[in-house]
Design a protein around this motif. Sequence first.
Motif, PDB file in Angstrom:
ATOM      1  N   UNK A 284       3.338   6.563  -0.482  1.00 38.98           N
ATOM      2  CA  UNK A 284       3.614   5.339   0.417  1.00 38.98           C
ATOM      3  C   UNK A 284       3.032   4.171  -0.421  1.00 38.98           C
ATOM      4  N   UNK A 285       2.082   4.119  -0.886  1.00 42.68           N
ATOM      5  CA  UNK A 285       1.283   2.867  -1.558  1.00 42.68           C
ATOM      6  C   UNK A 285       2.345   2.402  -2.437  1.00 42.68           C
TER       7      UNK A 285
ATOM      8  N   UNK B 251      -2.448  14.669   3.701  1.00 44.77           N
ATOM      9  CA  UNK B 251      -2.411  13.197   4.243  1.00 44.77           C
ATOM     10  C   UNK B 251      -2.451  12.272   2.814  1.00 44.77           C
ATOM     11  N   UNK B 252      -3.437  12.769   2.105  1.00 49.12           N
ATOM     12  CA  UNK B 252      -3.928  11.970   0.789  1.00 49.12           C
ATOM     13  C   UNK B 252      -2.609  11.713  -0.050  1.00 49.12           C
ATOM     14  N   UNK B 253      -1.795  12.858  -0.166  1.00 48.06           N
ATOM     15  CA  UNK B 253      -0.532  13.030  -0.802  1.00 48.06           C
ATOM     16  C   UNK B 253       0.621  11.839  -0.332  1.00 48.06           C
TER      17      UNK B 253
ATOM     18  N   UNK C 115      -0.050   2.498   7.166  1.00 49.87           N
ATOM     19  CA  UNK C 115      -1.564   2.301   7.719  1.00 49.87           C
ATOM     20  C   UNK C 115      -1.937   3.203   8.761  1.00 49.87           C
ATOM     21  N   UNK C 116      -1.009   3.778   9.546  1.00 48.64           N
ATOM     22  CA  UNK C 116      -1.216   4.989  10.335  1.00 48.64           C
ATOM     23  C   UNK C 116      -1.558   6.109   9.678  1.00 48.64           C
ATOM     24  N   UNK C 117      -0.821   6.433   8.614  1.00 46.91           N
ATOM     25  CA  UNK C 117      -1.123   7.496   7.773  1.00 46.91           C
ATOM     26  C   UNK C 117      -2.395   7.383   7.367  1.00 46.91           C
ATOM     27  N   UNK C 118      -2.758   6.270   6.769  1.00 45.89           N
ATOM     28  CA  UNK C 118      -4.307   6.234   6.282  1.00 45.89           C
ATOM     29  C   UNK C 118      -5.226   6.111   7.346  1.00 45.89           C
TER      30      UNK C 118
END
Length: 214
Positions: free
Chosen positions: A29-30, A22-24, A41-44
């Motif tokens: 996405x950033x 998920x960090x990847x 934001x949902x992924x974060x």
Amino acid sequence: MQRYRGRVAYERGDYSAAAAQLALAVRSMRSADGLVDAESVNTLSDLALAQSRAGQLDRAERSLREVLASTGQRFGQDSISFAIDLDNLGAMLQRRGTAASLAEAEQHARRALDILRRRPGVALAERATAANNLARTLELQNRPQEALAIYPEAVAAMRQAVGDRHALMGIVLHNRGRAEVAVGALDAAADSLAQAQDILAATLGQDHPRYAIW
């Protein structure tokens, strides 16, 4: 692809692997403007949960604070979404258990609960969770009597949201029972804990880690 791999790893209980994937995903996405869309934001938020479950509390806190800032900008600091993210941050800070983190957790839980109270009939499970988190935070600060003043709201809202036989109801009743023990209300505690035991055994099973806490 990393987001879905992360979710699969999370469902399998491999929280460290989930956090790495998920960090990847978040990194990819950033943009220069940060995380600008709802999916990012949902992924974060998913990343923060995985980090917390993996014991990466410093990273989880940073992720949750970024989620909260983004939600506030997108939906406003009086929105249900903001209240939910505020309560999530408070719950994570509660896990740290320091005087400073518990004081901040109490502030966040109170603010989240205040926002949710102003929307009766909406997000009842979230309101119940915020009330439960506030009460538990008060108990952890050696204020069980204050906690017991909050638990009726947590129990009533959770019952309205999920019914009498849901695992979340069992957890709230268990927490109330611990506060009752702390103030010496042993008959009430015995009733709360017996209800919690019955619900958690039926919904989660006696081998589940949540059952073991009762």
